[in-house]
Write a protein that holds these residues in place. Sequence first.
Motif, mmCIF file in Angstrom:
data_model
loop_
_atom_site.group_PDB
_atom_site.id
_atom_site.type_symbol
_atom_site.label_atom_id
_atom_site.label_comp_id
_atom_site.label_asym_id
_atom_site.label_seq_id
_atom_site.Cartn_x
_atom_site.Cartn_y
_atom_site.Cartn_z
ATOM 1 N N SER A 88 0.846 -1.192 0.000
ATOM 2 C CA SER A 88 0.000 0.000 0.000
ATOM 3 C C SER A 88 0.883 1.244 0.000
ATOM 4 C CB SER A 88 -0.884 0.011 1.249
ATOM 5 O OG SER A 88 -0.078 0.142 2.417
ATOM 6 N N VAL A 89 0.269 2.398 -0.184
ATOM 7 C CA VAL A 89 1.008 3.658 -0.125
ATOM 8 C C VAL A 89 1.617 3.837 1.259
ATOM 9 C CG1 VAL A 89 0.837 6.168 -0.316
ATOM 10 C CG2 VAL A 89 -0.445 4.708 -1.896
ATOM 11 N N GLU A 90 0.909 3.396 2.299
ATOM 12 C CA GLU A 90 1.452 3.479 3.658
ATOM 13 C C GLU A 90 2.744 2.666 3.778
ATOM 14 O OE1 GLU A 90 -1.678 3.033 2.924
ATOM 15 O OE2 GLU A 90 -2.762 4.652 3.942
ATOM 16 N N ASN A 91 2.780 1.481 3.159
ATOM 17 C CA ASN A 91 3.991 0.658 3.180
ATOM 18 C C ASN A 91 5.157 1.376 2.520
ATOM 19 O OD1 ASN A 91 1.939 -2.216 2.377
ATOM 20 N ND2 ASN A 91 2.612 -1.538 4.406
ATOM 21 N N ILE A 92 4.891 1.979 1.371
ATOM 22 C CA ILE A 92 5.956 2.657 0.622
ATOM 23 C C ILE A 92 6.461 3.859 1.404
ATOM 24 C CG2 ILE A 92 6.564 3.727 -1.571
ATOM 25 C CD1 ILE A 92 4.125 2.262 -2.799
ATOM 26 N N ALA A 93 5.535 4.635 1.981
ATOM 27 C CA ALA A 93 5.932 5.801 2.778
ATOM 28 C C ALA A 93 6.762 5.375 3.983
ATOM 29 C CB ALA A 93 4.689 6.569 3.226
ATOM 30 N N ALA A 94 6.381 4.256 4.596
ATOM 31 C CA ALA A 94 7.105 3.771 5.778
ATOM 32 C C ALA A 94 8.535 3.389 5.424
ATOM 33 C CB ALA A 94 6.369 2.574 6.388
ATOM 34 N N VAL A 95 8.729 2.790 4.254
ATOM 35 C CA VAL A 95 10.083 2.424 3.814
ATOM 36 C C VAL A 95 10.956 3.669 3.702
ATOM 37 C CG1 VAL A 95 11.392 1.588 1.817
ATOM 38 C CG2 VAL A 95 9.418 0.301 2.636
ATOM 39 N N CYS A 96 10.336 4.783 3.277
ATOM 40 C CA CYS A 96 11.067 6.046 3.147
ATOM 41 C C CYS A 96 11.169 6.799 4.474
ATOM 42 C CB CYS A 96 10.387 6.944 2.119
ATOM 43 S SG CYS A 96 10.334 6.270 0.456
ATOM 44 N N GLY A 97 10.464 6.311 5.495
ATOM 45 C CA GLY A 97 10.488 6.977 6.788
ATOM 46 C C GLY A 97 9.679 8.255 6.817
ATOM 47 N N LEU A 98 8.628 8.325 5.990
ATOM 48 C CA LEU A 98 7.820 9.533 5.889
ATOM 49 C C LEU A 98 6.362 9.226 6.208
ATOM 50 C CD1 LEU A 98 9.206 10.814 2.447
ATOM 51 C CD2 LEU A 98 9.916 11.580 4.723
ATOM 52 N N SER A 119 0.174 10.361 -8.598
ATOM 53 C CA SER A 119 0.122 9.986 -7.191
ATOM 54 C C SER A 119 0.750 8.606 -7.027
ATOM 55 C CB SER A 119 -1.321 9.963 -6.698
ATOM 56 O OG SER A 119 -2.020 8.860 -7.278
ATOM 57 N N PRO A 120 1.178 8.241 -5.808
ATOM 58 C CA PRO A 120 1.721 6.889 -5.608
ATOM 59 C C PRO A 120 0.753 5.799 -6.047
ATOM 60 C CG PRO A 120 2.160 8.257 -3.685
ATOM 61 C CD PRO A 120 1.247 9.041 -4.576
ATOM 62 N N GLN A 121 -0.550 5.981 -5.765
ATOM 63 C CA GLN A 121 -1.545 4.982 -6.173
ATOM 64 C C GLN A 121 -1.594 4.846 -7.687
ATOM 65 O OE1 GLN A 121 -2.088 7.637 -4.127
ATOM 66 N NE2 GLN A 121 -3.765 7.237 -2.685
ATOM 67 N N GLU A 122 -1.610 5.986 -8.388
ATOM 68 C CA GLU A 122 -1.654 5.963 -9.856
ATOM 69 C C GLU A 122 -0.408 5.300 -10.427
ATOM 70 O OE1 GLU A 122 -4.175 10.045 -10.821
ATOM 71 O OE2 GLU A 122 -2.022 10.155 -10.437
ATOM 72 N N PHE A 123 0.750 5.640 -9.865
ATOM 73 C CA PHE A 123 1.984 5.060 -10.383
ATOM 74 C C PHE A 123 2.027 3.558 -10.157
ATOM 75 C CE2 PHE A 123 6.242 3.432 -9.822
ATOM 76 C CZ PHE A 123 6.805 3.774 -11.039
ATOM 77 N N LEU A 124 1.666 3.111 -8.960
ATOM 78 C CA LEU A 124 1.679 1.682 -8.656
ATOM 79 C C LEU A 124 0.748 0.924 -9.593
ATOM 80 C CD1 LEU A 124 2.569 -0.699 -6.888
ATOM 81 C CD2 LEU A 124 0.775 -0.073 -5.253
ATOM 82 N N LEU A 125 -0.439 1.479 -9.825
ATOM 83 C CA LEU A 125 -1.387 0.839 -10.737
ATOM 84 C C LEU A 125 -0.806 0.757 -12.146
ATOM 85 C CD1 LEU A 125 -4.164 -0.255 -11.576
ATOM 86 C CD2 LEU A 125 -4.939 2.117 -11.788
ATOM 87 N N ASN A 126 -0.263 1.867 -12.646
ATOM 88 C CA ASN A 126 0.302 1.873 -13.991
ATOM 89 C C ASN A 126 1.486 0.921 -14.114
ATOM 90 O OD1 ASN A 126 -0.716 4.144 -16.074
ATOM 91 N ND2 ASN A 126 -1.069 4.836 -13.984
ATOM 92 N N TYR A 127 2.323 0.879 -13.084
ATOM 93 C CA TYR A 127 3.485 -0.002 -13.120
ATOM 94 C C TYR A 127 3.047 -1.462 -13.181
ATOM 95 C CZ TYR A 127 8.188 -1.685 -12.137
ATOM 96 O OH TYR A 127 9.406 -2.302 -12.226
ATOM 97 N N ARG A 128 2.073 -1.820 -12.349
ATOM 98 C CA ARG A 128 1.569 -3.198 -12.352
ATOM 99 C C ARG A 128 0.971 -3.570 -13.709
ATOM 100 N NH1 ARG A 128 -1.124 -3.090 -6.260
ATOM 101 N NH2 ARG A 128 0.502 -4.368 -5.250
ATOM 102 N N MET A 129 0.244 -2.641 -14.314
ATOM 103 C CA MET A 129 -0.393 -2.948 -15.595
ATOM 104 C C MET A 129 0.630 -3.043 -16.727
ATOM 105 S SD MET A 129 -3.411 -3.591 -14.772
ATOM 106 C CE MET A 129 -2.893 -4.017 -13.095
ATOM 107 N N ILE A 130 1.713 -2.263 -16.645
ATOM 108 C CA ILE A 130 2.794 -2.398 -17.635
ATOM 109 C C ILE A 130 3.412 -3.789 -17.538
ATOM 110 C CG2 ILE A 130 5.146 -1.647 -18.205
ATOM 111 C CD1 ILE A 130 4.266 1.208 -17.480
ATOM 112 N N LYS A 131 3.643 -4.238 -16.298
ATOM 113 C CA LYS A 131 4.207 -5.576 -16.093
ATOM 114 C C LYS A 131 3.223 -6.656 -16.545
ATOM 115 C CE LYS A 131 8.168 -4.385 -14.470
ATOM 116 N NZ LYS A 131 9.398 -4.678 -15.262
#
Length: 283
Positions: A195-205, A221-233
């Motif tokens: 989730s976006v919370e997971n990604i933010a936590a990795v960055c410490g933010l 947004s992080p949600q939009e990017f994650l969705l687009n990245y998954r669909m590209i894959k």
Amino acid sequence: MKELMFSVFPSENFVDLGLYQFGYEQCKPAHSFGPAVRNHFLFHYIISGTGILMANDSHGVTQTYHVKSGQGFMIFPGQINTYISDEKLPWEYTWIEFDGLRAKETIELSGLSLDNPIYKATSKDLREILKEELLYIASHGDATPFHLIGHLYLALDALIRSTSIMQTSKISRLQDFYIHEALSYIEQNFQNDISVENIAAVCGLNRSYFGKIFKDGIGKSPQEFLLNYRMIKAAELLKLTKLSIKDVGNAVGYPNQLHFSRAFKNIYGISPRDWRNQNRLKQ
């Protein structure tokens, strides 16, 4: 040179910067295109002639620009635009349509924006390099994707260096570090339930601040990017493998096939099965 050359880029696998289509045209008098809206960035370089660009600014107000040889214009995603070649001195131009994670930053560095879409070089030599790179891309549509992407980078480098802006990115080095950390985490874990919370936590933010700097830097947004990245894959797997639709969904983080199909259709406009039938590599 032919009066018109047009090519569609043969690969969707480039994330930082990718081409969508490119070409060259010796326009007919009063040739026009639009009103239209693009999904990606589209840059025209005017080799000769003159014409008019009508495009919405950042407030949604239509502005009119006269664009002549040696200049260019940038069209932005979602921007309503029309461009018209002059009746007596029609345009001869070359163009590229591109996008990617670094596209927004590249354009900011060039000084181009919705309120300043006209390219005016301060260096004649670098302007010539830009023109030659764009013409090279336009005339080598049969080259390999890596070859064309290399020349895209050279063209955009010339675009940036040939303007007077040449300022540092608006994103600070620390913010850029956070974004790279986030992108690395997504690349390594997109197939998992993150989730976006997971990604933010990795960055410490915290989630809110992370979302802001990510959107500022990437343009999505992080949600939009994650969705687009998954669909590209997912598209890669549909094209290159014989995995079932369910297994492809699982491989990109969607254990529910219905949810995967709905997400894929939102991005590509058709179902995963139909997309595979249209794009599968011949064995």
